[in-house]
Design an enzyme around this catalytic site. Structure first.
Site, short mmCIF file in Angstrom:
data_model
loop_
_atom_site.label_atom_id
_atom_site.label_comp_id
_atom_site.label_asym_id
_atom_site.label_seq_id
_atom_site.Cartn_x
_atom_site.Cartn_y
_atom_site.Cartn_z
N HIS A 126 63.07 55.78 62.28
CA HIS A 126 62.55 54.42 62.18
C HIS A 126 61.02 54.38 62.02
O HIS A 126 60.45 53.31 61.77
CB HIS A 126 62.90 53.58 63.42
CG HIS A 126 64.37 53.38 63.62
ND1 HIS A 126 65.19 52.84 62.67
CD2 HIS A 126 65.17 53.64 64.71
CE1 HIS A 126 66.44 52.77 63.14
NE2 HIS A 126 66.45 53.26 64.36
N ASP A 163 73.13 58.41 61.54
CA ASP A 163 72.83 57.62 62.73
C ASP A 163 73.40 56.21 62.54
O ASP A 163 73.46 55.71 61.41
CB ASP A 163 71.31 57.57 62.91
CG ASP A 163 70.86 56.93 64.22
OD1 ASP A 163 70.45 57.68 65.12
OD2 ASP A 163 70.89 55.69 64.32
N HIS A 165 72.16 53.48 63.13
CA HIS A 165 71.13 52.54 62.69
C HIS A 165 70.56 52.95 61.33
O HIS A 165 70.45 54.15 61.04
CB HIS A 165 69.99 52.48 63.72
CG HIS A 165 70.46 52.17 65.11
ND1 HIS A 165 70.64 53.15 66.07
CD2 HIS A 165 70.83 51.00 65.67
CE1 HIS A 165 71.09 52.58 67.19
NE2 HIS A 165 71.22 51.28 66.97
N ASP A 247 74.61 58.45 67.88
CA ASP A 247 74.97 57.12 68.36
C ASP A 247 76.05 56.51 67.46
O ASP A 247 76.49 55.38 67.70
CB ASP A 247 73.75 56.20 68.47
CG ASP A 247 72.83 56.27 67.27
OD1 ASP A 247 73.22 56.85 66.24
OD2 ASP A 247 71.70 55.74 67.37
#
Ligand code: ZN
Length: 308
Positions: A126, A163, A165, A247
């Site tokens: 990110h 991931d 996200h 995750d």
């Protein structure tokens, strides 16, 4: 030895404070789980990573931002974003995390194992060019992709991010380079809110795969493999990089995908098999998210089994 586990004890010095989901226990769980598989443990080359230099971080980040992270850490820490903090040890942790990826690339293009897993924190996908975001300080994998092109013989790099996200930071840091192809599968709608399928980047070198929560796990595996195929039509990578966020496993506190360990294994084997065909088996994988430490550790062990 066909694979290396690259880490650095400094990655434990990034102190996010009590109760933060991205804590040092995530990393500590990995060697503990690996020691329960002594045969695998003994076959892996264990490497203590170096620290990335400021020049190397600048392959992907603004120098003023790099200096600000260094200075905030030197002053004892502070808040960088709504959910991202730096502590006194964060500079050493973050430069070791990026350095692990660079060491893995050096080994893959040198005399070392062609494949590595980098057990690092803080995560990276990110982080933006001039700001921290979403627990991430520096874009470890994006820095690595640029490094492989500038310091080694790699022309084309494929990055696969599973991931839960969207890897918005990685996208921002590589989308201007048409010879880096980026594939991200992520829960949608979900944090950080970017990563629509229509968002292909300025050179159409980005493949975003937004997916609803709680689908059968094979649907996620099929969608990601199809996107990798699309991203490698008429594009033969010299290096495959994985943003390995765990995750995306069922039950993670920060996501609602449904992958089990067998799916981690299947995705890993898919990419290893392609890498054997494309680029002498070179795969550099780096830890991103994953917030149930025991599940995360079990997934890392399974991932390393499949990388072997
Ligand atoms: Zn994540």
């Amino acid at each position: 030895m066909s694979i290396a586990l690259v880490s650095n004890s400094d990655c434990g010095r990034h102190d996010t404070g009590w109760g933060h989901p991205e804590h040092v226990g995530r990393l500590r769980a990995i060697p503990k789980a690996l020691r329960e598989e002594p045969e695998l443990y003994s076959r892996i080359l264990h490497v203590e990573s170096r620290h990335a230099t400021e020049d190397e971080l600048a392959f992907a980040h603004d120098r003023a931002y790099i200096a600000s992270v260094r200075d905030i850490s030197a002053q004892g820490g502070g808040r960088l974003d709504a959910d991202t903090v730096a502590s006194e040890g964060s500079w050493d942790a973050a430069t070791a995390g990026a350095g692990a990826v660079l060491d893995a690339i050096d080994m893959a293009f040198g005399d070392g194992p062609p494949r590595s897993f980098c057990a690092v924190r803080p995560p990276g996908h990110h982080a933006l060019r001039a700001s921290a975001m979403g627990f991430c300080l520096f874009g470890n994998v994006a820095i690595g992709a640029h490094y492989a092109r500038r310091r080694h013989s790699a022309e084309r790099v494929l990055i696969v991010d599973w991931d839960v996200h969207h890897g918005n930071g990685t996208q921002a840091l590589v989308e201007d380079e048409r010879d880096i192809h980026f594939v991200s599968m992520h829960q949608w709608p979900w944090y950080p809110g970017t990563g629509a399928a229509e968002d292909r980047g300025p050179h159409r070198n980005v493949w975003n795969v937004p997916m609803r929560a709680l689908l059968p796990p094979d649907v996620y595996v099929g969608a990601l493999c199809a996107a990798v195929d699309a991203a490698t039509t008429d594009f033969v990578p010299d290096l495959v990089m994985i943003s390995a966020g765990f995750d995306s496993l069922r039950g993670d506190p920060l996501g609602a995908f449904t992958l089990e360990l067998e799916h981690v294994e299947a995705l890993t084997r898919f990419l290893v098999e392609r890498a054997e065909r494309w680029c002498e088996g070179r795969v550099v994988s780096a830890l991103e998210g994953g917030y149930d430490p025991d599940r995360l550790a079990a997934a890392c062990v399974r991932h390393m089994h499949a990388l072997e």
